[in-house]
Scaffold this motif. Structure first.
Motif, PDB file in Angstrom:
ATOM      1  N   VAL A   1       0.854  -1.189   0.000  1.00 58.97           N
ATOM      2  CA  VAL A   1       0.000   0.000   0.000  1.00 58.97           C
ATOM      3  C   VAL A   1       0.889   1.239   0.000  1.00 58.97           C
ATOM      4  O   VAL A   1       2.075   1.177   0.351  1.00 58.97           O
ATOM      5  CB  VAL A   1      -0.917   0.018   1.250  1.00 58.97           C
ATOM      6  N   PRO A   2       0.324   2.399  -0.387  1.00 55.21           N
ATOM      7  CA  PRO A   2       1.086   3.654  -0.246  1.00 55.21           C
ATOM      8  C   PRO A   2       1.342   3.928   1.243  1.00 55.21           C
ATOM      9  O   PRO A   2       0.498   3.646   2.091  1.00 55.21           O
ATOM     10  CB  PRO A   2       0.163   4.705  -0.869  1.00 55.21           C
ATOM     11  N   LEU A   3       2.499   4.458   1.554  1.00 54.83           N
ATOM     12  CA  LEU A   3       2.832   4.749   2.946  1.00 54.83           C
ATOM     13  C   LEU A   3       1.991   5.905   3.464  1.00 54.83           C
ATOM     14  O   LEU A   3       2.051   7.015   2.924  1.00 54.83           O
ATOM     15  CB  LEU A   3       4.317   5.099   3.075  1.00 54.83           C
ATOM     16  N   PRO A   4       1.158   5.690   4.498  1.00 54.57           N
ATOM     17  CA  PRO A   4       0.354   6.781   5.050  1.00 54.57           C
ATOM     18  C   PRO A   4       1.241   7.843   5.699  1.00 54.57           C
ATOM     19  O   PRO A   4       2.359   7.553   6.128  1.00 54.57           O
ATOM     20  CB  PRO A   4      -0.526   6.078   6.097  1.00 54.57           C
TER      21      PRO A   4
ATOM     22  N   ASN B   1       2.726  10.283   8.561  1.00 56.07           N
ATOM     23  CA  ASN B   1       2.974  10.194  10.006  1.00 56.07           C
ATOM     24  C   ASN B   1       3.210   8.762  10.497  1.00 56.07           C
ATOM     25  O   ASN B   1       3.114   8.492  11.689  1.00 56.07           O
ATOM     26  CB  ASN B   1       1.823  10.822  10.807  1.00 56.07           C
ATOM     27  N   PHE B   2       3.494   7.834   9.595  1.00 57.41           N
ATOM     28  CA  PHE B   2       3.829   6.473   9.985  1.00 57.41           C
ATOM     29  C   PHE B   2       5.286   6.197   9.651  1.00 57.41           C
ATOM     30  O   PHE B   2       5.748   6.514   8.554  1.00 57.41           O
ATOM     31  CB  PHE B   2       2.934   5.445   9.274  1.00 57.41           C
ATOM     32  N   VAL B   3       5.995   5.623  10.603  1.00 57.33           N
ATOM     33  CA  VAL B   3       7.404   5.284  10.393  1.00 57.33           C
ATOM     34  C   VAL B   3       7.507   3.769  10.225  1.00 57.33           C
ATOM     35  O   VAL B   3       7.290   3.021  11.187  1.00 57.33           O
ATOM     36  CB  VAL B   3       8.275   5.748  11.570  1.00 57.33           C
ATOM     37  N   PRO B   4       7.826   3.279   9.029  1.00 59.74           N
ATOM     38  CA  PRO B   4       7.913   1.829   8.841  1.00 59.74           C
ATOM     39  C   PRO B   4       9.154   1.248   9.509  1.00 59.74           C
ATOM     40  O   PRO B   4      10.190   1.905   9.622  1.00 59.74           O
ATOM     41  CB  PRO B   4       7.988   1.677   7.316  1.00 59.74           C
ATOM     42  N   ILE B   5       9.015   0.012   9.956  1.00 54.76           N
ATOM     43  CA  ILE B   5      10.154  -0.692  10.534  1.00 54.76           C
ATOM     44  C   ILE B   5      10.889  -1.437   9.422  1.00 54.76           C
ATOM     45  O   ILE B   5      10.400  -1.524   8.289  1.00 54.76           O
ATOM     46  CB  ILE B   5       9.717  -1.665  11.646  1.00 54.76           C
ATOM     47  N   THR B   6      12.038  -1.979   9.730  1.00 57.71           N
ATOM     48  CA  THR B   6      12.805  -2.753   8.764  1.00 57.71           C
ATOM     49  C   THR B   6      12.814  -4.222   9.175  1.00 57.71           C
ATOM     50  O   THR B   6      12.289  -4.594  10.229  1.00 57.71           O
ATOM     51  CB  THR B   6      14.245  -2.223   8.658  1.00 57.71           C
ATOM     52  N   CYS B   7      13.427  -5.053   8.347  1.00 58.75           N
ATOM     53  CA  CYS B   7      13.481  -6.487   8.622  1.00 58.75           C
ATOM     54  C   CYS B   7      14.807  -7.045   8.125  1.00 58.75           C
ATOM     55  O   CYS B   7      15.567  -6.353   7.436  1.00 58.75           O
ATOM     56  CB  CYS B   7      12.300  -7.219   7.968  1.00 58.75           C
ATOM     57  N   LYS B   8      15.079  -8.292   8.463  1.00 61.19           N
ATOM     58  CA  LYS B   8      16.315  -8.941   8.036  1.00 61.19           C
ATOM     59  C   LYS B   8      16.089 -10.440   7.917  1.00 61.19           C
ATOM     60  O   LYS B   8      15.116 -10.985   8.459  1.00 61.19           O
ATOM     61  CB  LYS B   8      17.449  -8.665   9.040  1.00 61.19           C
ATOM     62  N   TRP B   9      16.982 -11.091   7.194  1.00 60.15           N
ATOM     63  CA  TRP B   9      16.953 -12.541   7.083  1.00 60.15           C
ATOM     64  C   TRP B   9      17.839 -13.154   8.172  1.00 60.15           C
ATOM     65  O   TRP B   9      18.934 -12.658   8.442  1.00 60.15           O
ATOM     66  CB  TRP B   9      17.463 -12.994   5.716  1.00 60.15           C
TER      67      TRP B   9
ATOM     68  N   VAL C   1       0.837  -2.040  11.368  1.00 56.07           N
ATOM     69  CA  VAL C   1       2.296  -2.124  11.354  1.00 56.07           C
ATOM     70  C   VAL C   1       2.748  -2.059   9.898  1.00 56.07           C
ATOM     71  O   VAL C   1       2.282  -2.839   9.059  1.00 56.07           O
ATOM     72  CB  VAL C   1       2.798  -3.422  12.004  1.00 56.07           C
ATOM     73  N   TYR C   2       3.641  -1.119   9.597  1.00 59.10           N
ATOM     74  CA  TYR C   2       4.165  -0.946   8.255  1.00 59.10           C
ATOM     75  C   TYR C   2       5.648  -1.304   8.246  1.00 59.10           C
ATOM     76  O   TYR C   2       6.390  -0.967   9.176  1.00 59.10           O
ATOM     77  CB  TYR C   2       3.968   0.489   7.770  1.00 59.10           C
ATOM     78  N   MET C   3       6.073  -1.995   7.183  1.00 60.23           N
ATOM     79  CA  MET C   3       7.441  -2.506   7.130  1.00 60.23           C
ATOM     80  C   MET C   3       8.037  -2.320   5.736  1.00 60.23           C
ATOM     81  O   MET C   3       7.340  -2.454   4.718  1.00 60.23           O
ATOM     82  CB  MET C   3       7.437  -4.000   7.489  1.00 60.23           C
TER      83      MET C   3
ATOM     84  N   PRO D   1       6.914  -1.137  -5.869  1.00 56.61           N
ATOM     85  CA  PRO D   1       6.960   0.168  -6.534  1.00 56.61           C
ATOM     86  C   PRO D   1       7.420   1.267  -5.582  1.00 56.61           C
ATOM     87  O   PRO D   1       7.176   1.206  -4.371  1.00 56.61           O
ATOM     88  CB  PRO D   1       5.508   0.384  -6.981  1.00 56.61           C
ATOM     89  N   PRO D   2       8.083   2.295  -6.103  1.00 56.48           N
ATOM     90  CA  PRO D   2       8.517   3.423  -5.255  1.00 56.48           C
ATOM     91  C   PRO D   2       7.327   4.103  -4.583  1.00 56.48           C
ATOM     92  O   PRO D   2       6.246   4.236  -5.174  1.00 56.48           O
ATOM     93  CB  PRO D   2       9.217   4.356  -6.246  1.00 56.48           C
ATOM     94  N   GLY D   3       7.507   4.512  -3.328  1.00 57.06           N
ATOM     95  CA  GLY D   3       6.458   5.171  -2.573  1.00 57.06           C
ATOM     96  C   GLY D   3       5.489   4.235  -1.895  1.00 57.06           C
ATOM     97  O   GLY D   3       4.559   4.689  -1.227  1.00 57.06           O
TER      98      GLY D   3
END
Length: 393
Positions: free
Chosen positions: A67-70, A72-80, A157-159, A168-170
């Motif tokens: 989805v497009p990033l809303p 005021n939301f800060v997405p988290i990151t992930c790893k393998w 939760v956004y990642m 896609p970008p954004g």
């Protein structure tokens, strides 16, 4: 739409008899290789397959939507994270690549609330085996594949997309299902599992919420859950078969057959009862300890020994002492003969000295000489609880 990079597309080439990969992803006779980063793993064929299998599982369960990033939301990151799964005899079972969210980037009240989830007590595990032995019940073991992916998230939760996945970008990944590493993931999974077994007629035990009991006129069925591993036993085989089918319908399950290896404990079932041991665990512990000799000790601790915090010189780095003592605490699950010695050694983990470390080494040498000892639960025993107390209390 998610785009997999070409290096993660499932490779259909025949790689039978693969054991430990070398730096090119093919077997060697050396030590087990576990990559420390995606950049290292992406060049190894066995780990490419493992990451591809994990991504397919994520897509199958609808773990996220793009989805497009809303605002005021800060997405988290992930790893393998990469792990070579082994059997009780030390042989390789499979290569596991797990996508883990960096939950430490979450903020309380924004993308998570409650996090507590019950885990079966080791006392409950031993008691279940003891009761099953006394009543001649067969214990089955099942494993939930990607257990946390079955938990439904109540929070937004956004990642960022994982390495190897293009979007896609954004745009960003909006998590719909729990992911390993999220603070609320264990709780979400346990709530989902509880709802499924409760609908099948099970009720949680008052003494351990990870133990579920079903009673009917035909008999009793017990399910014990430890994160994604479960034990099923009882005297109602028809209902046990029904429960297994029900669980397989709801989750991706593996039926591992009769109980043989659980939480690092080796279980051998015989007509006389169940034998529990942790010989492989002891071997790994001795390898990590750095002992270079082959000496053994007749007892885990000297008679009438009284250790004090001031004995000896402080260790320059107490990390190894703490690590070994913590491992010994878990070992007491099947080796009660070292319980007292471990109890004494745990009193000095905050500031261990050379003297304390020397007595820790004595316990390890004792284990080296008694590695074959096992805990036995006999079928001839009676499922009766005995309580003991000190005479002065």
């Amino acid at each position: 739409m998610l785009l997999l990079s070409p290096t993660l597309l499932y490779n259909l080439r025949d790689r039978s008899n693969i054991h430990v990969p070398d730096r090119y992803g093919f077997p060697t006779a050396g030590a087990v290789c576990e990559p420390s980063s995606y950049q290292e793993a992406v060049n190894l064929h066995v780990w490419q397959d493992a990451m591809s299998a994990e991504l397919h599982a994520l897509h199958r369960t609808g773990t996220w939507e793009v989805v497009p990033l809303p605002p005021n939301f800060v997405p988290i990151t992930c790893k393998w994270v990469y792990k070579v799964k082994t059997k009780a005899d030390g042989s390789i079972e499979r290569y596991k690549a797990r996508l883990v969210a960096r939950g430490f980037q979450q903020s309380y009240g924004r993308d998570y609330e409650e996090t507590f989830a019950p885990v079966a007590h080791m006392t409950t595990v031993r008691t279940l085996i003891a009761v099953a032995a006394a009543r001649s019940w067969t214990i089955s073991q099942m494993d939930v594949k990607n257990a946390f992916l079955h938990g439904d998230l109540q929070e937004d939760v956004y990642m960022h997309p994982p390495p190897g996945v293009e979007i896609p970008p954004g745009y960003i990944c909006h998590l719909r299902r729990a992911l390993y590493g999220l603070k609320q993931a264990p709780r979400a999974w346990f709530e989902r599992f509880s709802s499924v077994v409760s609908a099948a007629g099970f009720t949680p035990s008052d003494h351990d919420p990870a133990l579920f009991v079903h009673t009917s006129s035909r008999g009793r069925t017990l399910i014990l859950l430890y994160v994604d591993d479960m034990l099923i036993t009882g005297d109602d085989p028809e209902y046990i078969a029904f429960v297994k089918d029900r669980l397989c319908d709801q989750f991706m399950m593996s039926d591992l057959g009769s109980l043989s290896y659980f939480l690092g404990i080796e279980i051998e079932s015989t007509a006389a009862g169940y034998y529990l041991s942790q010989s492989k665990y002891i071997q790994d512990l001795l390898a990590r300890s750095g002992l270079t000799d082959t000496r053994t000790a007749a007892t885990p601790m000297e008679l009438h020994l009284h250790l004090k915090p001031s004995d000896g010189l402080p260790l320059a780095d107490p990390t190894r002492y703490r690590h070994l003592v913590g491992s010994l605490v878990y070992l007491t699950a099947t080796r009660p003969d070292i319980a007292y010695a471990v109890h004494i050694l745990t009193q000095f983990v905050s500031a261990p000295t050379t003297v304390h470390y020397a007595h820790l080494i004595r316990v390890l040498r004792y284990l080296r000489g008694t590695m074959s000892r096992r805990l036995f639960y006999a079928t001839s025993s009676q499922p009766t609880l005995h309580a003991y107390s000190d005479a002065t209390w």
